[in-house]
Motif scaffolding. Structure first.
Motif, mmCIF file in Angstrom:
data_model
loop_
_atom_site.group_PDB
_atom_site.id
_atom_site.type_symbol
_atom_site.label_atom_id
_atom_site.label_comp_id
_atom_site.label_asym_id
_atom_site.label_seq_id
_atom_site.Cartn_x
_atom_site.Cartn_y
_atom_site.Cartn_z
ATOM 1 N N TYR A 71 0.414 -1.475 0.359
ATOM 2 C CA TYR A 71 0.006 0.102 -0.426
ATOM 3 C C TYR A 71 1.085 0.953 -0.005
ATOM 4 O O TYR A 71 2.166 0.944 0.230
ATOM 5 N N GLY A 72 0.650 2.327 -0.430
ATOM 6 C CA GLY A 72 1.365 3.453 -0.617
ATOM 7 C C GLY A 72 1.887 3.892 0.927
ATOM 8 O O GLY A 72 2.826 4.698 0.578
ATOM 9 N N ASP A 73 1.525 3.863 1.828
ATOM 10 C CA ASP A 73 1.948 4.095 3.034
ATOM 11 C C ASP A 73 3.004 2.990 3.454
ATOM 12 O O ASP A 73 4.504 4.050 4.151
ATOM 13 N N ALA A 74 2.975 1.838 3.418
ATOM 14 C CA ALA A 74 4.869 1.319 2.728
ATOM 15 C C ALA A 74 5.556 1.231 2.058
ATOM 16 O O ALA A 74 7.062 2.241 2.065
ATOM 17 N N VAL A 75 4.826 2.334 0.695
ATOM 18 C CA VAL A 75 6.361 3.033 -0.491
ATOM 19 C C VAL A 75 6.607 3.816 0.345
ATOM 20 O O VAL A 75 7.431 4.341 0.151
ATOM 21 N N ALA A 76 5.586 4.952 0.804
ATOM 22 C CA ALA A 76 6.128 6.541 1.340
ATOM 23 C C ALA A 76 7.365 6.084 2.873
ATOM 24 O O ALA A 76 8.239 6.755 2.898
ATOM 25 N N HIS A 77 6.902 5.091 3.541
ATOM 26 C CA HIS A 77 7.926 4.549 4.249
ATOM 27 C C HIS A 77 9.015 4.325 4.066
ATOM 28 O O HIS A 77 10.128 4.149 4.474
ATOM 29 N N ALA A 78 9.421 3.731 2.703
ATOM 30 C CA ALA A 78 11.006 2.960 1.700
ATOM 31 C C ALA A 78 11.566 3.996 1.711
ATOM 32 O O ALA A 78 12.413 3.920 1.964
ATOM 33 N N VAL A 79 10.337 4.889 1.288
ATOM 34 C CA VAL A 79 11.198 6.042 0.549
ATOM 35 C C VAL A 79 12.039 7.147 1.083
ATOM 36 O O VAL A 79 12.661 7.847 1.183
ATOM 37 N N GLU A 80 11.154 6.577 2.150
ATOM 38 C CA GLU A 80 12.320 8.023 3.962
ATOM 39 C C GLU A 80 12.953 7.057 4.031
ATOM 40 O O GLU A 80 13.886 7.849 4.913
ATOM 41 N N THR A 81 13.188 5.569 4.776
ATOM 42 C CA THR A 81 13.904 4.731 4.888
ATOM 43 C C THR A 81 14.561 4.474 4.649
ATOM 44 O O THR A 81 15.892 3.206 5.365
ATOM 45 N N LEU A 82 14.880 3.636 3.333
ATOM 46 C CA LEU A 82 15.556 2.910 2.821
ATOM 47 C C LEU A 82 16.938 3.506 1.824
ATOM 48 O O LEU A 82 16.261 4.117 1.211
ATOM 49 N N PRO A 83 17.852 3.519 2.039
ATOM 50 C CA PRO A 83 18.839 4.288 1.221
ATOM 51 C C PRO A 83 18.757 4.006 -0.290
ATOM 52 O O PRO A 83 18.936 5.024 -0.971
ATOM 53 N N ARG A 84 18.837 2.749 -0.537
ATOM 54 C CA ARG A 84 18.689 2.305 -1.912
ATOM 55 C C ARG A 84 17.628 2.514 -2.644
ATOM 56 O O ARG A 84 16.912 1.368 -4.138
ATOM 57 N N TYR A 85 16.402 2.887 -2.417
ATOM 58 C CA TYR A 85 15.595 3.591 -2.748
ATOM 59 C C TYR A 85 15.478 3.442 -4.144
ATOM 60 O O TYR A 85 14.165 3.200 -5.429
ATOM 61 N N PHE A 86 15.858 4.898 -4.798
ATOM 62 C CA PHE A 86 15.826 5.359 -5.892
ATOM 63 C C PHE A 86 16.543 4.701 -6.790
ATOM 64 O O PHE A 86 16.731 4.771 -8.026
ATOM 65 N N GLU A 87 17.846 3.951 -5.961
ATOM 66 C CA GLU A 87 17.925 2.978 -6.933
ATOM 67 C C GLU A 87 17.703 1.556 -8.071
ATOM 68 O O GLU A 87 17.938 1.765 -8.961
ATOM 69 N N ILE A 88 16.959 1.115 -7.117
ATOM 70 C CA ILE A 88 16.808 -0.535 -7.250
ATOM 71 C C ILE A 88 14.810 0.292 -8.252
ATOM 72 O O ILE A 88 14.760 -0.286 -8.921
ATOM 73 N N MET A 89 14.214 0.958 -7.474
ATOM 74 C CA MET A 89 12.841 1.438 -8.202
ATOM 75 C C MET A 89 12.927 1.883 -9.463
ATOM 76 O O MET A 89 12.197 1.823 -9.763
ATOM 77 N N GLY A 90 14.214 3.091 -9.347
ATOM 78 C CA GLY A 90 14.121 3.618 -10.999
ATOM 79 C C GLY A 90 13.484 4.740 -10.647
ATOM 80 O O GLY A 90 12.793 5.056 -11.794
ATOM 81 N N ALA A 91 12.984 4.856 -9.941
ATOM 82 C CA ALA A 91 12.006 6.130 -9.428
ATOM 83 C C ALA A 91 13.371 7.746 -9.761
ATOM 84 O O ALA A 91 14.728 7.534 -8.702
ATOM 85 N N ARG A 92 12.905 8.883 -9.548
ATOM 86 C CA ARG A 92 13.906 9.799 -9.794
ATOM 87 C C ARG A 92 13.082 10.837 -8.415
ATOM 88 O O ARG A 92 12.050 10.484 -7.404
ATOM 89 N N SER A 93 14.410 11.309 -7.991
ATOM 90 C CA SER A 93 14.463 11.527 -6.361
ATOM 91 C C SER A 93 14.154 13.475 -6.607
ATOM 92 O O SER A 93 14.527 14.116 -7.303
#
Length: 93
Positions: A71-93
């Motif tokens: 769900y979105g709340d878990a994704v938002a938590h991952a964005v804030e707490t997982l340092p490799r989020y943008f690298e692996i998910m391919g999202a723009r920072s």
């Protein structure tokens, strides 16, 4: 005037209805695979993942195995707490 004729001429065609509900920019299966890779790269175990997100162990297993998406709340938590989020998910920072 009958109820089915009130909006005569204003209804969508079948093709327009399909276009309106298509997801052009969202590949849900690809997101699920990337989320699974993020979980595997970020946590040493499924238990650790479940504790980090405050979810059931089965939920963490489903994420690791790419069975379900979060769900979105878990994704938002991952964005804030997982340092490799943008690298692996391919999202723009």
């Amino acid at each position: 005037m009958s109820r089915d004729r009130v909006f005569d001429g204003r209804a969508r065609t079948a093709a327009a209805a399909r276009r309106a509900h298509a997801s052009y920019f969202l590949d849900r299966d690809a997101f699920m695979r990337r989320w699974s890779l993020l979980m595997i790269a970020s946590f040493g175990s499924r238990e650790e993942c479940a504790m980090h997100f405050g979810v059931a162990f089965q939920t963490a297993c489903n994420w690791f195995d790419a069975i379900n998406r979060p769900y979105g709340d878990a994704v938002a938590h991952a964005v804030e707490t997982l340092p490799r989020y943008f690298e692996i998910m391919g999202a723009r920072s």
